[in-house]
Motif scaffolding. Structure first.
Motif, PDB file in Angstrom:
ATOM      1  N   SER A 186       0.815  -1.214   0.000  1.00  0.00           N
ATOM      2  CA  SER A 186       0.000   0.000   0.000  1.00  0.00           C
ATOM      3  C   SER A 186       0.846   1.261   0.000  1.00  0.00           C
ATOM      4  CB  SER A 186      -0.953  -0.003   1.201  1.00  0.00           C
ATOM      5  OG  SER A 186      -0.198  -0.074   2.394  1.00  0.00           O
TER       6      SER A 186
ATOM      7  N   THR B 122       5.977   4.832  -9.326  1.00  0.00           N
ATOM      8  CA  THR B 122       6.360   4.321 -10.632  1.00  0.00           C
ATOM      9  C   THR B 122       7.786   3.810 -10.529  1.00  0.00           C
ATOM     10  OG1 THR B 122       4.969   5.970 -11.722  1.00  0.00           O
ATOM     11  CG2 THR B 122       6.707   4.979 -13.050  1.00  0.00           C
TER      12      THR B 122
ATOM     13  N   ASN C 157       3.682   1.655  -1.503  1.00  0.00           N
ATOM     14  CA  ASN C 157       4.327   1.816  -2.799  1.00  0.00           C
ATOM     15  C   ASN C 157       3.354   1.798  -3.966  1.00  0.00           C
ATOM     16  OD1 ASN C 157       6.852   1.976  -1.651  1.00  0.00           O
ATOM     17  ND2 ASN C 157       7.302  -0.186  -1.918  1.00  0.00           N
ATOM     18  N   SER C 158       2.058   1.682  -3.707  1.00  0.00           N
ATOM     19  CA  SER C 158       1.094   1.489  -4.785  1.00  0.00           C
ATOM     20  C   SER C 158       1.009   2.676  -5.726  1.00  0.00           C
ATOM     21  CB  SER C 158      -0.281   1.153  -4.219  1.00  0.00           C
ATOM     22  OG  SER C 158      -0.756   2.237  -3.448  1.00  0.00           O
ATOM     23  N   ASN C 159       1.363   3.873  -5.263  1.00  0.00           N
ATOM     24  CA  ASN C 159       1.285   5.039  -6.140  1.00  0.00           C
ATOM     25  C   ASN C 159       2.632   5.396  -6.749  1.00  0.00           C
ATOM     26  OD1 ASN C 159       2.404   5.865  -3.725  1.00  0.00           O
ATOM     27  ND2 ASN C 159       1.492   7.900  -3.805  1.00  0.00           N
TER      28      ASN C 159
ATOM     29  N   ARG D  65       7.826   8.965  -7.211  1.00  0.00           N
ATOM     30  CA  ARG D  65       6.469   9.418  -6.911  1.00  0.00           C
ATOM     31  C   ARG D  65       6.077  10.380  -8.026  1.00  0.00           C
ATOM     32  NH1 ARG D  65       6.945  10.615  -1.964  1.00  0.00           N
ATOM     33  NH2 ARG D  65       6.018   8.683  -1.263  1.00  0.00           N
TER      34      ARG D  65
END
Length: 101
Positions: free
Chosen positions: A18, A24, A20-22, A99
């Motif tokens: 969660s 790239t 690291n979910s956003n 991010r």
């Protein structure tokens, strides 16, 4: 000497945790040796906390004695250096986490 595949194959999937979910990932475009700077005496191309654009060179990947510049290909802030300087990397292995901005 027999070739053995690595047990922990690099993942091409985005991070699933969660926190690291956003983020790239900047992935290695080839098998080679990862370097954070153009020479041992030079500062790194990028550091954690630095803003990057699609054209920002983030590292070099040495393959067959050729130094290949790797660009971010995304816009955002470097939040993590994943690969280890001077160590081999595999195709599509994560090098940095960004991010997006």
């Amino acid at each position: 000497r027999r070739w053995r595949p690595r047990s922990a194959a690099p993942s091409t999937a985005p991070p699933t945790s969660s926190s690291n979910s956003n983020l790239t990932e900047i992935l290695s475009p080839m098998v080679g040796t990862f370097y954070t700077a153009p020479s041992p005496e030079s500062p790194p191309y990028v550091t954690v906390g630095q803003e990057v654009t699609e054209d920002t060179v983030v590292c070099i990947n040495e393959a067959m004695k050729v130094m290949n510049e790797v660009k971010a290909e995304t816009k955002g802030t470097i939040v993590e250096l994943v690969a280890e300087n001077g160590k081999p990397v595999q195709f599509h292995q994560p090098l940095f986490r960004v991010r997006p901005s």
